[in-house]
Design a protein around this motif. Structure first.
Motif, PDB file in Angstrom:
ATOM      1  N   LEU A   1       0.814  -1.306  -0.015  1.00  0.00           N
ATOM      2  CA  LEU A   1       0.081  -0.012   0.002  1.00  0.00           C
ATOM      3  C   LEU A   1       0.623   1.290  -0.213  1.00  0.00           C
ATOM      4  N   ILE A   2       0.616   2.071  -0.908  1.00  0.00           N
ATOM      5  CA  ILE A   2       1.644   3.275  -1.296  1.00  0.00           C
ATOM      6  C   ILE A   2       0.666   4.705  -1.094  1.00  0.00           C
ATOM      7  N   THR A   3       1.424   5.467  -0.072  1.00  0.00           N
ATOM      8  CA  THR A   3       0.808   6.663  -0.047  1.00  0.00           C
ATOM      9  C   THR A   3       1.348   7.748  -1.017  1.00  0.00           C
ATOM     10  N   PRO A   4       0.711   8.752  -1.313  1.00  0.00           N
ATOM     11  CA  PRO A   4       1.323   9.821  -2.209  1.00  0.00           C
ATOM     12  C   PRO A   4       2.377  10.527  -1.227  1.00  0.00           C
ATOM     13  N   VAL A   5       3.066  11.426  -2.175  1.00  0.00           N
ATOM     14  CA  VAL A   5       4.024  12.405  -1.288  1.00  0.00           C
ATOM     15  C   VAL A   5       3.050  13.345  -0.542  1.00  0.00           C
TER      16      VAL A   5
ATOM     17  N   THR B   1      -3.160   9.365   7.384  1.00  0.00           N
ATOM     18  CA  THR B   1      -4.579   9.506   6.912  1.00  0.00           C
ATOM     19  C   THR B   1      -4.545   8.881   5.469  1.00  0.00           C
ATOM     20  N   SER B   2      -3.758   9.212   4.602  1.00  0.00           N
ATOM     21  CA  SER B   2      -3.886   8.544   3.528  1.00  0.00           C
ATOM     22  C   SER B   2      -3.573   7.151   3.497  1.00  0.00           C
ATOM     23  N   LEU B   3      -2.700   6.664   4.593  1.00  0.00           N
ATOM     24  CA  LEU B   3      -2.376   5.271   4.678  1.00  0.00           C
ATOM     25  C   LEU B   3      -3.720   4.547   5.240  1.00  0.00           C
ATOM     26  N   ARG B   4      -4.439   4.952   6.309  1.00  0.00           N
ATOM     27  CA  ARG B   4      -5.539   4.656   6.741  1.00  0.00           C
ATOM     28  C   ARG B   4      -6.611   4.684   5.707  1.00  0.00           C
TER      29      ARG B   4
ATOM     30  N   ILE C   1      -6.326   4.038   2.481  1.00  0.00           N
ATOM     31  CA  ILE C   1      -6.042   2.863   1.571  1.00  0.00           C
ATOM     32  C   ILE C   1      -6.386   1.573   2.360  1.00  0.00           C
ATOM     33  N   HIS C   2      -5.900   1.560   3.646  1.00  0.00           N
ATOM     34  CA  HIS C   2      -6.357   0.361   4.481  1.00  0.00           C
ATOM     35  C   HIS C   2      -7.876  -0.075   4.359  1.00  0.00           C
ATOM     36  N   TRP C   3      -8.511   1.330   4.558  1.00  0.00           N
ATOM     37  CA  TRP C   3     -10.007   1.166   4.566  1.00  0.00           C
ATOM     38  C   TRP C   3     -10.743   0.483   3.526  1.00  0.00           C
ATOM     39  N   PHE C   4     -10.016   1.016   2.324  1.00  0.00           N
ATOM     40  CA  PHE C   4     -10.640   0.722   0.931  1.00  0.00           C
ATOM     41  C   PHE C   4     -10.322  -0.998   0.575  1.00  0.00           C
ATOM     42  N   VAL C   5      -9.096  -1.230   1.100  1.00  0.00           N
ATOM     43  CA  VAL C   5      -8.355  -2.818   1.138  1.00  0.00           C
ATOM     44  C   VAL C   5      -9.638  -3.461   1.987  1.00  0.00           C
ATOM     45  N   HIS C   6      -9.668  -3.335   3.146  1.00  0.00           N
ATOM     46  CA  HIS C   6     -10.427  -4.110   3.910  1.00  0.00           C
ATOM     47  C   HIS C   6     -11.800  -4.153   3.523  1.00  0.00           C
ATOM     48  N   GLN C   7     -12.555  -3.514   2.699  1.00  0.00           N
ATOM     49  CA  GLN C   7     -13.599  -3.667   2.303  1.00  0.00           C
ATOM     50  C   GLN C   7     -13.723  -4.920   1.471  1.00  0.00           C
TER      51      GLN C   7
ATOM     52  N   LEU D   1      -1.924   0.353  11.002  1.00  0.00           N
ATOM     53  CA  LEU D   1      -1.329   0.869   9.775  1.00  0.00           C
ATOM     54  C   LEU D   1      -0.139   0.416   9.663  1.00  0.00           C
ATOM     55  N   GLY D   2       0.640  -0.224  10.692  1.00  0.00           N
ATOM     56  CA  GLY D   2       1.760  -0.978  10.721  1.00  0.00           C
ATOM     57  C   GLY D   2       2.959   0.277  10.931  1.00  0.00           C
ATOM     58  N   LEU D   3       2.560   1.613  11.413  1.00  0.00           N
ATOM     59  CA  LEU D   3       3.379   2.579  11.548  1.00  0.00           C
ATOM     60  C   LEU D   3       2.566   3.596  12.518  1.00  0.00           C
ATOM     61  N   ASN D   4       3.246   4.303  13.246  1.00  0.00           N
ATOM     62  CA  ASN D   4       2.578   5.249  14.055  1.00  0.00           C
ATOM     63  C   ASN D   4       3.061   6.666  14.122  1.00  0.00           C
ATOM     64  N   ALA D   5       2.528   7.572  14.650  1.00  0.00           N
ATOM     65  CA  ALA D   5       3.097   9.023  14.515  1.00  0.00           C
ATOM     66  C   ALA D   5       4.153   9.588  15.203  1.00  0.00           C
ATOM     67  N   PRO D   6       4.570   9.098  16.330  1.00  0.00           N
ATOM     68  CA  PRO D   6       5.786   9.510  16.963  1.00  0.00           C
ATOM     69  C   PRO D   6       6.993   8.492  16.341  1.00  0.00           C
ATOM     70  N   GLN D   7       6.731   7.544  15.852  1.00  0.00           N
ATOM     71  CA  GLN D   7       7.829   6.903  15.009  1.00  0.00           C
ATOM     72  C   GLN D   7       8.090   7.753  13.613  1.00  0.00           C
ATOM     73  N   VAL D   8       7.116   8.055  12.934  1.00  0.00           N
ATOM     74  CA  VAL D   8       7.401   8.962  11.916  1.00  0.00           C
ATOM     75  C   VAL D   8       7.984  10.262  12.007  1.00  0.00           C
ATOM     76  N   ASP D   9       7.672  11.030  13.154  1.00  0.00           N
ATOM     77  CA  ASP D   9       8.162  12.180  13.460  1.00  0.00           C
ATOM     78  C   ASP D   9       9.644  12.062  13.962  1.00  0.00           C
ATOM     79  N   PHE D  10      10.048  10.949  14.747  1.00  0.00           N
ATOM     80  CA  PHE D  10      11.395  10.556  14.998  1.00  0.00           C
ATOM     81  C   PHE D  10      12.195  10.381  13.746  1.00  0.00           C
ATOM     82  N   LEU D  11      11.675   9.566  12.698  1.00  0.00           N
ATOM     83  CA  LEU D  11      12.288   9.284  11.636  1.00  0.00           C
ATOM     84  C   LEU D  11      12.722  10.563  10.856  1.00  0.00           C
ATOM     85  N   ASP D  12      12.025  11.607  10.682  1.00  0.00           N
ATOM     86  CA  ASP D  12      12.174  12.864  10.265  1.00  0.00           C
ATOM     87  C   ASP D  12      13.349  13.514  11.003  1.00  0.00           C
ATOM     88  N   LEU D  13      13.262  13.553  12.289  1.00  0.00           N
ATOM     89  CA  LEU D  13      14.255  14.146  13.069  1.00  0.00           C
ATOM     90  C   LEU D  13      15.714  13.412  13.075  1.00  0.00           C
ATOM     91  N   PHE D  14      15.510  12.102  12.957  1.00  0.00           N
ATOM     92  CA  PHE D  14      16.723  11.290  12.683  1.00  0.00           C
ATOM     93  C   PHE D  14      17.568  11.150  11.517  1.00  0.00           C
TER      94      PHE D  14
END
Length: 517
Positions: A66-70, A79-82, A84-90, A337-350
């Motif tokens: 599952l691929i988000t846009p930029v 939100t984009s990832l969620r 896509i997940h919603w549609f897939v699960h339907q 979603l397999g990812l979480n917000a604090p993780q993504v923010d930390f990756l940006d920082l890292f």
């Protein structure tokens, strides 16, 4: 040098800082209600896996990607990832999306269907490449799932940064050099991501059936590494003898593309013995160490969006590095979603921190030391006695982790100052807590949750996956979003059909031309 880059960065103002550009690619196996890998074809309601911009397959027909846009913000991306997940699960009917990186129950290679992409030459090329992976490494390794995180900085930043560094290169070349500066430091610090986000300390017994390993029995159908963080990234995951002979150099774009190019054009005797055809059917693209660039497994890749039929090396050489792809992330099994917000923010920082710290070229001795650190944390990152090699001394792994986070404190404060709020300080604090309380590390949480539930890897993950599916399916439907995804699915099927109708060159001729290019 490092201090001077930090000082230069602090000369920027909030109006100079335009944030990050980010996206994610999240893999997940389709499984049946018993926790066995799905044997069904890619659901037609999800469109064409060859041409759909948001929903495709990775190695297996059962391995969704599952691929988000930029996106501009973490919220927008998740939100984009969620969505896509919603549609897939339907459209999964009685199947469920597996929440863990290590796979569900398997029954050997034959139980893992290779992804199909139709009869177009590009579609056949993608399938033959995967056949090649099967004959080279077996299919079991290819059933593992992960999340890839893509990050770039906007040109407005690069132009300002180039002025501050008083660099006169063409912007394309400057950006490529700076992204490789970042990559060199990523190589030095990637062990930290395995400790903080590794979430695959256990696996289903079917994955290692008949395979020698050093794991410990957890239950009748589960093995685990008592101190492991990520079995996915260890010797049971992505590795092979041919690639261990490579010396892919990440010091600069030219050395990177040259060493990859050499691997694609250097034959490997065991692959020559296999040949490219069996019973008249293609079973691998060529007999080289690598069939194509994507076969090289690494924790990070410099990337450039390719045009149809264009090779990644060609895109990088002609237009330079566009973004960085972080490939070593396990799925967070606790997140739908397999990812979480604090993780993504930390990756940006890292990742930004990797750009702003001193980054000398990596020699052979350091390269070997970095690989050893990475392997040690993957295999026993929660062992308090583990020592990491740093220059000519060793440091306890938890102390090394604290040092690495301390180096990011100033940057978190600066980004929060520019953007308002405490986003990056919270992300940093969340990771710091894991070092102070190792039971909070995802790998420890997985083992604790399995132990308290009394279930093995298969039963525990299936239960969690069903909970995630129920939550996503019950989300309030957005009819406009549904219509948009249905339109994308129809358009992708039409595009695949058009490609197949347009192809008049036999696949053998197409492949010969592709390899010659």
């Amino acid at each position: 040098m490092g201090a001077s880059r930090q000082a230069l960065f602090l000369q920027l103002t909030s109006s100079d800082w335009d944030g990050f550009l980010k996206g994610a690619e999240k893999e997940g196996l389709r499984v049946d209600r018993n926790g066995f890998i799905a044997q069904t074809p890619h659901p037609k309601a999800l469109g064409s896996a060859l041409t759909h911009p948001r929903i495709t397959t990775d190695y297996s027909e059962a391995l969704l990607e599952l691929i988000t846009p930029v996106c501009r913000t973490t919220e927008e991306m998740l939100t984009s990832l969620r969505d896509i997940h919603w549609f897939v699960h339907q459209h999964l009917e009685d199947e469920v999306l597996w929440s863990a990186s290590m796979p569900c129950e398997l029954d050997g290679d034959a139980s893992i269907p290779i992804a199909e992409y139709g009869s177009s030459n590009i579609g056949q090329l993608k399938h033959v490449y995967r056949q090649g992976l099967a004959v080279r490494y077996g299919r079991m390794m290819q059933s593992i799932a992960g999340a890839h995180y893509n990050l770039s900085l906007p040109d407005s930043f690069w132009q300002k940064w180039q002025q501050l560094l008083e660099n006169g290169q063409p912007l394309k070349d400057f950006k490529s050099d700076q992204y490789f500066w970042l990559i060199r430091n990523f190589r030095r610090r990637s062990w930290l991501l395995m400790m903080l986000f590794g979430a695959s300390p256990a696996l289903d017994a079917s994955f290692v059936q008949g395979v020698k390993h050093n794991l410990t029995r957890f239950g009748d159908h589960t093995w685990y590494g008592p101190r492991a963080t990520s079995l996915r990234m260890g010797d049971l995951g992505y590795h092979n003898n041919a690639q261990s002979s490579l010396n892919i150099c990440f010091n600069e774009l030219k050395t990177y593309t040259n060493t990859l190019e050499r691997a694609i054009h250097t034959t490997w005797p065991p692959y020559e013995e296999i040949g490219t055809r069996r019973n008249g059917e293609y079973i691998q693209i060529n007999t080289s160490i690598l069939q194509i660039e994507n076969e090289y497994y690494s924790a990070v890749r410099p990337k450039r969006t390719t045009e149809r039929g264009e090779k990644p090396i060609q895109a990088l050489e002609s237009r330079g590095v566009e973004y960085i792809e972080v490939r070593c992330l396990d799925l967070d099994p606790f997140s739908p979603l397999g990812l979480n917000a604090p993780q993504v923010d930390f990756l940006d920082l890292f990742l930004l921190g990797c750009l702003l710290q001193d980054s000398p070229r990596i020699g052979d001795a350091e390269c070997e030391r970095l690989d050893d650190n990475y392997k040690d944390v993957v295999n026993r990152g929660r062992d308090p006695d583990l020592q990491l090699a740093r220059c000519d001394q060793t440091t306890p792994v938890m102390d090394a982790g604290r040092d690495a986070l301390d180096e990011l404190e100033w940057l978190a404060e600066q980004l929060d100052h520019w953007q308002g709020g405490q986003r990056y300080r919270v992300a940093l604090s969340t990771q710091r807590q894991k070092l102070e309380e190792p039971s909070l590390m995802p790998s420890a949480r997985v083992l604790d949750a399995m132990t308290s539930s009394g279930k093995g890897h298969r039963e525990w993950t299936l239960e969690l996956s069903l909970e995630h599916q129920k939550m996503l399916r019950e989300a309030e439907p957005d009819e406009q979003m549904r219509a948009d995804f249905e339109r994308m699915s129809r358009a992708s099927l039409d595009e695949q059909a058009a490609m197949e109708a347009e192809d008049t060159v036999p696949f053998g001729e197409f492949l010969e031309s592709y390899l010659a290019s």
